[in-house]
Design an enzyme around this catalytic site. Sequence first.
Site, short mmCIF file in Angstrom:
data_model
loop_
_atom_site.label_atom_id
_atom_site.label_comp_id
_atom_site.label_asym_id
_atom_site.label_seq_id
_atom_site.Cartn_x
_atom_site.Cartn_y
_atom_site.Cartn_z
N ILE A 43 1.18 6.95 0.03
CA ILE A 43 0.53 6.01 1.04
C ILE A 43 -1.26 5.75 0.53
CG2 ILE A 43 -0.28 5.18 3.25
CD1 ILE A 43 1.72 7.35 4.21
N CYS A 44 -1.42 4.45 0.21
CA CYS A 44 -3.02 4.26 -0.09
C CYS A 44 -3.81 3.86 1.27
CB CYS A 44 -3.02 3.06 -0.99
SG CYS A 44 -4.66 2.89 -1.69
N LEU A 45 -4.53 4.80 1.87
CA LEU A 45 -5.19 4.62 2.98
C LEU A 45 -6.25 5.53 2.97
CD1 LEU A 45 -5.02 3.12 5.95
CD2 LEU A 45 -3.72 5.05 6.73
N ASN A 60 0.78 -1.14 0.19
CA ASN A 60 -0.10 0.12 -0.07
C ASN A 60 1.02 1.21 -0.01
OD1 ASN A 60 -1.57 -2.14 2.13
ND2 ASN A 60 -2.62 -1.42 0.38
#
Length: 153
Positions: free
Chosen positions: A85-87, A78
């Site tokens: 950041i993939c969040l 992620n």
Amino acid sequence: MQRASRLKRELSLLTTEPPPGITCWQEENQLDNLRAQILGGADTPYEKGIFNLEIVVPERYPFEPPKIRFLTPIYHPNIDSAGRICLDVLKLPPKGAWRPALNISTLLSSIQLLMAEPNPDDPLMADISSEYKYHRQLFLRNAREWTEKYASQ
């Protein structure tokens, strides 16, 4: 003005009562440019690693989430090679889950949790994600190697 007082309050709390394994500070007295360190969690491939992050606080904070990225390279499904950041909590609705009630401490804790528990179904790095899903031992070995190479002090 609201942004400045809120950021001061958040930074003060981060200094006096930081979440375990997380530190955050101002970069050269600039309130909108922060740095953070997250210690890799025990029993994760990032254990004993110290990961540096950059936090850029937008003008519209807290109505817009801060931009946070890793400065330390990390092998993670992620987090891409640029440190993005993939969040969901780092993005505005409708795609994201950012709310003004959240704060920098909460975001850093969420990132720390993401490090311990990757989400392979919403990857930024498809190859690392499939490695995590189907070749876990290889993923763990690669992540440990990157941690030793880039995040060891």
